[in-house]
Design a protein around this motif. Structure first.
Motif, PDB file in Angstrom:
ATOM      1  N   LEU A  77       0.831  -1.207   0.000  1.00  0.00           N
ATOM      2  CA  LEU A  77       0.000   0.000   0.000  1.00  0.00           C
ATOM      3  C   LEU A  77       0.861   1.250   0.000  1.00  0.00           C
ATOM      4  CD1 LEU A  77      -2.803  -1.026   2.482  1.00  0.00           C
ATOM      5  CD2 LEU A  77      -2.885  -0.931   0.013  1.00  0.00           C
ATOM      6  N   PHE A  78       2.005   1.169   0.683  1.00  0.00           N
ATOM      7  CA  PHE A  78       2.919   2.309   0.742  1.00  0.00           C
ATOM      8  C   PHE A  78       3.391   2.690  -0.667  1.00  0.00           C
ATOM      9  CE2 PHE A  78       7.097   4.245   1.446  1.00  0.00           C
ATOM     10  CZ  PHE A  78       6.806   5.144   2.463  1.00  0.00           C
ATOM     11  N   ILE A  79       3.654   1.669  -1.482  1.00  0.00           N
ATOM     12  CA  ILE A  79       4.115   1.936  -2.848  1.00  0.00           C
ATOM     13  C   ILE A  79       2.945   2.334  -3.739  1.00  0.00           C
ATOM     14  CG2 ILE A  79       5.188   0.842  -4.871  1.00  0.00           C
ATOM     15  CD1 ILE A  79       6.727  -0.908  -2.853  1.00  0.00           C
ATOM     16  N   LEU A  80       1.771   1.752  -3.470  1.00  0.00           N
ATOM     17  CA  LEU A  80       0.605   2.014  -4.321  1.00  0.00           C
ATOM     18  C   LEU A  80       0.101   3.454  -4.178  1.00  0.00           C
ATOM     19  CD1 LEU A  80      -1.505   0.525  -6.140  1.00  0.00           C
ATOM     20  CD2 LEU A  80      -2.870   0.254  -4.083  1.00  0.00           C
ATOM     21  N   ALA A  81       0.173   4.000  -2.960  1.00  0.00           N
ATOM     22  CA  ALA A  81      -0.502   5.276  -2.661  1.00  0.00           C
ATOM     23  C   ALA A  81      -0.106   6.439  -3.573  1.00  0.00           C
ATOM     24  CB  ALA A  81      -0.287   5.631  -1.194  1.00  0.00           C
TER      25      ALA A  81
ATOM     26  N   PRO B  28      -8.978  -5.258   9.106  1.00  0.00           N
ATOM     27  CA  PRO B  28     -10.195  -4.565   8.668  1.00  0.00           C
ATOM     28  C   PRO B  28      -9.936  -3.516   7.591  1.00  0.00           C
ATOM     29  CG  PRO B  28      -9.668  -4.068  10.960  1.00  0.00           C
ATOM     30  CD  PRO B  28      -8.776  -5.172  10.552  1.00  0.00           C
ATOM     31  N   ILE B  29      -8.762  -2.876   7.629  1.00  0.00           N
ATOM     32  CA  ILE B  29      -8.478  -1.858   6.602  1.00  0.00           C
ATOM     33  C   ILE B  29      -8.364  -2.528   5.237  1.00  0.00           C
ATOM     34  CG2 ILE B  29      -6.788  -0.160   5.823  1.00  0.00           C
ATOM     35  CD1 ILE B  29      -7.220   1.064   8.285  1.00  0.00           C
ATOM     36  N   HIS B  30      -7.732  -3.710   5.191  1.00  0.00           N
ATOM     37  CA  HIS B  30      -7.649  -4.426   3.914  1.00  0.00           C
ATOM     38  C   HIS B  30      -9.046  -4.786   3.418  1.00  0.00           C
ATOM     39  CE1 HIS B  30      -3.226  -5.779   4.665  1.00  0.00           C
ATOM     40  NE2 HIS B  30      -3.377  -4.482   4.486  1.00  0.00           N
ATOM     41  N   SER B  31      -9.925  -5.196   4.356  1.00  0.00           N
ATOM     42  CA  SER B  31     -11.301  -5.517   3.962  1.00  0.00           C
ATOM     43  C   SER B  31     -11.938  -4.332   3.269  1.00  0.00           C
ATOM     44  CB  SER B  31     -12.137  -5.853   5.195  1.00  0.00           C
ATOM     45  OG  SER B  31     -11.772  -7.071   5.708  1.00  0.00           O
ATOM     46  N   VAL B  32     -11.780  -3.137   3.882  1.00  0.00           N
ATOM     47  CA  VAL B  32     -12.409  -1.950   3.296  1.00  0.00           C
ATOM     48  C   VAL B  32     -11.821  -1.668   1.921  1.00  0.00           C
ATOM     49  CG1 VAL B  32     -12.690   0.519   3.558  1.00  0.00           C
ATOM     50  CG2 VAL B  32     -13.017  -0.959   5.496  1.00  0.00           C
ATOM     51  N   LEU B  33     -10.504  -1.840   1.780  1.00  0.00           N
ATOM     52  CA  LEU B  33      -9.887  -1.566   0.476  1.00  0.00           C
ATOM     53  C   LEU B  33     -10.414  -2.535  -0.583  1.00  0.00           C
ATOM     54  CD1 LEU B  33      -6.229  -0.784   1.549  1.00  0.00           C
ATOM     55  CD2 LEU B  33      -8.007   0.807   0.873  1.00  0.00           C
TER      56      LEU B  33
END
Lengths: 349, 170
Positions: A77-81, B28-33
């Motif tokens: 996610l750090f790279i994706l953002a 839970p954050i991954h779920s939301v994504l």
């Protein structure tokens, strides 16, 4: 016929992409020159004549910096953002009508990548998902300050989106269409005999609300609370370095360019220049003049963004929320009601 | 298979896969994504049907507003394995039964619809704003107005709950 349209749109998409990046790169130069002007300094002046190569030097520097990823971060996610931030910023340019239709070998072509029925809603939609880049980046950094920045960005975005949508609704009611092409076409001619028929003269309150919200949505000063360096170190991009940081900073400039273009389209007549139709009739010449006029309007608003940034101090966070919810939204609703009432009364007079 | 059919299948696979990942991810954050990806792939289906208005409303309302709020709340709560509340077995049992009965009723609904009699040449312009507005404000005006009343009552309720809490603190 359809093949030539497809080819034209493809070339136009690439040109739009290149123009967005070019304008954004030179907006960073402009920003520093204007900051210099406002603070009685010279600004960048060493790289090339008048410092014109400064954006290239900055880009080169960004690429060669160490690309650091914190050990406790969510790597993917750090790279994706930063990619999301950049992608959403660039996507919005698809619906902007750059100039009047041009004539190529007997056929008229719309100079707009996607002439969709819902143009203005598309821009609102992509502005609202633009915040994901900031939120995901801030959260994935696993840093308190980054998270604070991300949370500020999301609540700010949601609050100002409402007032922005309400201000736009008044314009949509007046032009009777969501397509940006129709909104521009509705701004031809004159208003009250001496003013150009631009929405800014018919919707001054709506324009002010939209302008304030555009500042908040692009995270520009005085509403740049998500990256407020006096409170949050670097805000949502505290942990970012190298070109990832570069993409975040760059997407802000692209957003600024696109939102200037949308302000010019919706409130300042887009590519319309009053009275030009009386002197020039060739569609291609008209298109060239229209493009130049449109760009002059865009550059003025980019300058306006910078002018405000180097003039006004930053808001406090509670002030920002109060302004959004307790002032802008009620004013926008009243503006909408007044517009509706005037539109109905006009039919009976 | 045409391009739009391939795209429709691809989007369908993406939405089902990400919907499953919503349920199965631990974080839970991954779920939301993943839920956001599901919403985007559904929005993609609307584009294929030329329902431009539904597409953009799906993006503005679900992906743009509701999911941002979800993410916002989850980031504030900062849930992780250490702070996750332990659910009792009874609670798990009740949720399994509820979910299964919902699934059965949905299957019953699909079976109950029967033959849909879809037109062989669907009107590709039906999803544009103008046609949608005409239908909403003529044929379906009463459901439309009723749902707006429902929204207003929801908003008033939210304001009431919000006000009460600040009153207690003061």
């Amino acid at each position: 016929m359809t093949d030539s349209i497809l080819l034209f749109k493809f070339v136009l998409a690439i040109v739009t992409f290149a123009i967005s990046l070019g304008v954004a790169a030179y907006a960073t130069y402009g920003e520093r020159k204007i900051a210099g002007l406002f603070q009685d300094r010279l600004g960048p002046n060493n790289a090339g004549p008048w410092g014109l190569l400064q954006p290239l030097a900055d880009g080169g520097k960004m690429f060669f910096k160490e690309d650091f990823i914190p050990a406790a971060s969510e790597k993917f996610l750090f790279i994706l953002a930063p990619g999301i931030a950049m992608f959403t910023a660039l996507m919005t340019s698809a619906i902007i009508p750059w100039t009047s239709p041009i004539l190529i070998s007997g056929a008229l072509y719309q100079v707009q990548v996607a002439d969709i029925d819902i143009g203005i809603l598309y821009s609102l939609g992509f502005v609202s998902i633009g915040v994901y880049g900031i939120m995901i980046g801030g959260w994935a950094s696993n840093n308190k300050y980054s998270l604070m920045g991300a949370i500020r960005a999301s609540s700010q975005m949601i609050s100002y989106e409402l007032a922005m949508g309400l201000a736009l609704l008044a314009v949509i009611m007046m032009s009777g269409s969501l397509s940006l092409n129709d909104i521009v076409a509705a701004q031809k001619g004159s208003f009250l005999g001496f003013l150009p028929n631009w929405n800014v003269f018919k919707q001054p309150v709506g324009f002010l609300i939209f302008l304030i919200c555009a500042f908040a949505e692009t995270n520009r000063a005085p509403f740049d609370l998500p990256e407020c360096e006096t409170e949050l170190v670097g805000g949502y991009h505290t942990e970012y370095s190298s070109m990832k940081l570069g993409l975040f900073l760059f997407s802000e400039y692209i957003n600024m360019f696109i939102s200037s273009a949308i302000i010019a389209t919706v409130y300042f007549g887009g590519y319309n220049l009053p009275l030009i139709g009386r002197f020039v009739t060739d569609p291609n010449a008209l298109a060239a003049i229209g493009f130049a006029v449109f760009f002059a309007k865009i550059l003025f608003f980019i300058f306006f963004y910078m002018w405000i940034r180097w003039t006004l101090p930053r808001f406090r966070y509670d002030q920002l929320m109060h302004l959004g919810w307790k002032s802008l939204i009620p004013i926008a609703i009243i503006n909408l009601l007044v517009t509706g009432a005037v539109l109905i009364l006009k039919d009976y007079l | 298979m045409g391009v739009s059919e391939i795209l429709a299948y691809a989007l369908g696979i993406i939405s089902v896969a990400s919907a499953l990942l919503v349920v199965f991810s631990k974080n839970p954050i991954h779920s939301v994504l993943y839920l956001i990806i599901t919403f985007f792939s559904i929005a993609g289906q609307y584009v294929l049907l030329n329902a431009q208005f539904l597409f953009i409303v799906q993006i503005i309302v679900y992906s743009g507003a509701i999911m941002v709020l979800f993410l916002f709340v989850l980031m504030l709560l900062n849930l992780n394995k250490d702070t996750e509340p332990q659910k009792s077995n009874l609670f798990k049992f009740i949720s399994i039964i509820t979910a299964c009965s919902l699934f059965i009723s949905m299957i019953a609904m699909v079976k109950g619809v029967g033959n849909l009699n879809l037109p062989s040449e669907p009107d590709s312009q039906i999803g544009l704003v103008k046609n949608l507005g005409m239908v909403l404000f003529s044929k379906y005006v009463i459901p439309f107005e009723l749902s707006s009343v429902l929204f207003i009552s929801g908003m008033v309720g939210a304001v009431m709950i919000g006000k009460k809490e600040t009153h207690d603190i003061n």
